[in-house]
Design a protein around this motif. Sequence first.
Motif, PDB file in Angstrom:
ATOM      1  N   GLY A  99      22.327 -51.602   4.925  1.00 58.45           N
ATOM      2  CA  GLY A  99      22.266 -52.350   3.692  1.00 58.45           C
ATOM      3  C   GLY A  99      23.814 -53.008   3.678  1.00 58.45           C
ATOM      4  N   LEU A 100      24.658 -52.506   3.880  1.00 63.95           N
ATOM      5  CA  LEU A 100      25.987 -53.518   3.733  1.00 63.95           C
ATOM      6  C   LEU A 100      25.937 -54.576   4.927  1.00 63.95           C
ATOM      7  N   PHE A 101      25.559 -54.056   6.227  1.00 64.51           N
ATOM      8  CA  PHE A 101      25.531 -55.193   7.295  1.00 64.51           C
ATOM      9  C   PHE A 101      24.439 -56.341   6.609  1.00 64.51           C
ATOM     10  N   LEU A 102      23.098 -55.944   6.093  1.00 62.86           N
ATOM     11  CA  LEU A 102      22.271 -57.021   5.773  1.00 62.86           C
ATOM     12  C   LEU A 102      22.868 -57.844   4.700  1.00 62.86           C
ATOM     13  N   LEU A 103      23.465 -57.322   3.613  1.00 60.08           N
ATOM     14  CA  LEU A 103      23.983 -58.254   2.722  1.00 60.08           C
ATOM     15  C   LEU A 103      25.258 -58.950   3.181  1.00 60.08           C
ATOM     16  N   ALA A 104      25.942 -58.689   4.154  1.00 58.84           N
ATOM     17  CA  ALA A 104      26.962 -59.181   4.731  1.00 58.84           C
ATOM     18  C   ALA A 104      26.324 -60.547   5.477  1.00 58.84           C
ATOM     19  N   VAL A 105      25.570 -60.333   6.139  1.00 57.59           N
ATOM     20  CA  VAL A 105      24.512 -61.487   6.819  1.00 57.59           C
ATOM     21  C   VAL A 105      24.158 -62.389   5.845  1.00 57.59           C
ATOM     22  N   VAL A 106      23.316 -61.813   4.790  1.00 60.09           N
ATOM     23  CA  VAL A 106      22.852 -62.631   3.837  1.00 60.09           C
ATOM     24  C   VAL A 106      23.851 -63.596   3.136  1.00 60.09           C
ATOM     25  N   ILE A 107      25.102 -63.049   2.868  1.00 59.30           N
ATOM     26  CA  ILE A 107      26.278 -63.818   2.174  1.00 59.30           C
ATOM     27  C   ILE A 107      26.688 -64.750   3.042  1.00 59.30           C
ATOM     28  N   ALA A 108      26.977 -64.327   4.598  1.00 57.21           N
ATOM     29  CA  ALA A 108      27.632 -65.469   5.417  1.00 57.21           C
ATOM     30  C   ALA A 108      26.510 -66.569   5.412  1.00 57.21           C
ATOM     31  N   VAL A 109      25.251 -66.233   5.580  1.00 57.85           N
ATOM     32  CA  VAL A 109      24.003 -67.212   5.898  1.00 57.85           C
ATOM     33  C   VAL A 109      24.183 -68.313   4.528  1.00 57.85           C
ATOM     34  N   PHE A 110      24.058 -67.761   3.413  1.00 54.86           N
ATOM     35  CA  PHE A 110      24.084 -68.425   2.291  1.00 54.86           C
ATOM     36  C   PHE A 110      25.361 -69.394   1.981  1.00 54.86           C
ATOM     37  N   CYS A 111      26.752 -68.863   2.368  1.00 50.54           N
ATOM     38  CA  CYS A 111      27.734 -69.502   2.342  1.00 50.54           C
ATOM     39  C   CYS A 111      27.677 -70.752   3.374  1.00 50.54           C
ATOM     40  N   LEU A 112      27.232 -70.522   4.411  1.00 45.03           N
ATOM     41  CA  LEU A 112      26.946 -71.485   5.437  1.00 45.03           C
ATOM     42  C   LEU A 112      25.922 -72.683   5.014  1.00 45.03           C
ATOM     43  N   ILE A 113      24.988 -72.345   4.563  1.00 44.40           N
ATOM     44  CA  ILE A 113      23.898 -73.120   3.974  1.00 44.40           C
ATOM     45  C   ILE A 113      24.530 -74.201   2.722  1.00 44.40           C
ATOM     46  N   GLY A 114      25.302 -73.389   1.853  1.00 44.56           N
ATOM     47  CA  GLY A 114      25.945 -73.912   0.838  1.00 44.56           C
ATOM     48  C   GLY A 114      26.981 -74.874   1.308  1.00 44.56           C
ATOM     49  N   ALA A 115      27.756 -74.801   2.361  1.00 45.44           N
ATOM     50  CA  ALA A 115      28.695 -75.553   2.828  1.00 45.44           C
ATOM     51  C   ALA A 115      28.075 -76.866   3.578  1.00 45.44           C
ATOM     52  N   LEU A 116      27.079 -76.560   4.064  1.00 51.81           N
ATOM     53  CA  LEU A 116      26.278 -77.831   4.692  1.00 51.81           C
ATOM     54  C   LEU A 116      25.562 -78.571   3.750  1.00 51.81           C
ATOM     55  N   ILE A 117      25.121 -78.130   2.741  1.00 48.19           N
ATOM     56  CA  ILE A 117      24.690 -78.646   1.594  1.00 48.19           C
ATOM     57  C   ILE A 117      25.745 -79.675   0.909  1.00 48.19           C
ATOM     58  N   GLN A 118      26.658 -79.058   0.839  1.00 46.69           N
ATOM     59  CA  GLN A 118      27.925 -79.663   0.145  1.00 46.69           C
ATOM     60  C   GLN A 118      28.403 -81.094   1.077  1.00 46.69           C
ATOM     61  N   LYS A 119      28.574 -80.709   2.427  1.00 50.40           N
ATOM     62  CA  LYS A 119      28.838 -81.515   3.310  1.00 50.40           C
ATOM     63  C   LYS A 119      28.075 -82.847   3.439  1.00 50.40           C
ATOM     64  N   LEU A 120      26.449 -82.590   3.378  1.00 54.26           N
ATOM     65  CA  LEU A 120      25.742 -83.550   3.319  1.00 54.26           C
ATOM     66  C   LEU A 120      25.578 -84.389   2.072  1.00 54.26           C
ATOM     67  N   ARG A 121      25.778 -83.888   0.858  1.00 50.90           N
ATOM     68  CA  ARG A 121      25.797 -84.695  -0.573  1.00 50.90           C
ATOM     69  C   ARG A 121      27.054 -85.224  -0.128  1.00 50.90           C
ATOM     70  N   SER A 122      27.928 -84.888   0.112  1.00 55.01           N
ATOM     71  CA  SER A 122      29.401 -85.638   0.071  1.00 55.01           C
ATOM     72  C   SER A 122      29.186 -86.918   1.184  1.00 55.01           C
ATOM     73  N   ARG A 123      28.674 -86.634   2.149  1.00 56.19           N
ATOM     74  CA  ARG A 123      28.446 -87.856   3.020  1.00 56.19           C
ATOM     75  C   ARG A 123      27.322 -88.939   2.457  1.00 56.19           C
ATOM     76  N   ALA A 124      26.240 -88.345   1.717  1.00 56.99           N
ATOM     77  CA  ALA A 124      25.451 -89.156   1.091  1.00 56.99           C
ATOM     78  C   ALA A 124      26.134 -89.993  -0.080  1.00 56.99           C
ATOM     79  N   ASN A 125      26.968 -89.277  -0.873  1.00 58.89           N
ATOM     80  CA  ASN A 125      27.829 -90.071  -1.856  1.00 58.89           C
ATOM     81  C   ASN A 125      28.924 -91.023  -1.352  1.00 58.89           C
ATOM     82  N   GLN A 126      28.978 -90.851  -0.019  1.00 59.86           N
ATOM     83  CA  GLN A 126      29.984 -91.912   0.560  1.00 59.86           C
ATOM     84  C   GLN A 126      29.447 -93.214   0.964  1.00 59.86           C
ATOM     85  N   ALA A 127      28.123 -93.009   1.506  1.00 57.47           N
ATOM     86  CA  ALA A 127      27.312 -94.228   1.866  1.00 57.47           C
ATOM     87  C   ALA A 127      26.779 -95.106   1.020  1.00 57.47           C
TER      88      ALA A 127
END
Length: 163
Positions: free
Chosen positions: A135-163
């Motif tokens: 259970g903890l393994f699955l939760l840790a994976v989900v958190i890591a994946v969501f953090c990566l996705i969130g960081a990617l979305i934030q980076k893409l938004r930042s690039r879009a705002n700079q354009a």
Amino acid sequence: MLNFISRTPILIGLFLAMLVIGYLFGGVREASGGVLLDTIWNGADAKAHLLAMTAEQKSAHFWGTAVNDMLYPFAYGGLFAGLAWRFGGHRFPLIIPAIGVIIVDLAENTTQALALAGNDGLIGLKDVLTPLKFGLFLLAVVIAVFCLIGALIQKLRSRANQA
């Protein structure tokens, strides 16, 4: 310490260690009769499996647990904690499942190593430890994946705002 494990070279090293150690479990599984105690979710079934193992299988499994499986939680748990810390905004609650799974997996490994060495008095703890670990393994994976996705979305938004 958390800033250290969230550095790119360390994350890459932890990922590679996770892959290598995970791969090595194939040999341990084969030498120990095809089923690892880690995959058995309760103490009664683990005890029954132990009774069916030969001395050679127990020895192979013991050494696989004492070496591979004592290192593995640090590799995958460290990776998930490092990813959550780095890409989750340095928020401590996000790494609690990754730290927890390391602790629980080590406790489970200890009970299994003791049982493989002939002292199965604590093997019943698998009733709690194994489901908690997964259970903890699955939760840790989900958190890591969501953090990566969130960081990617934030980076893409930042690039879009700079354009």
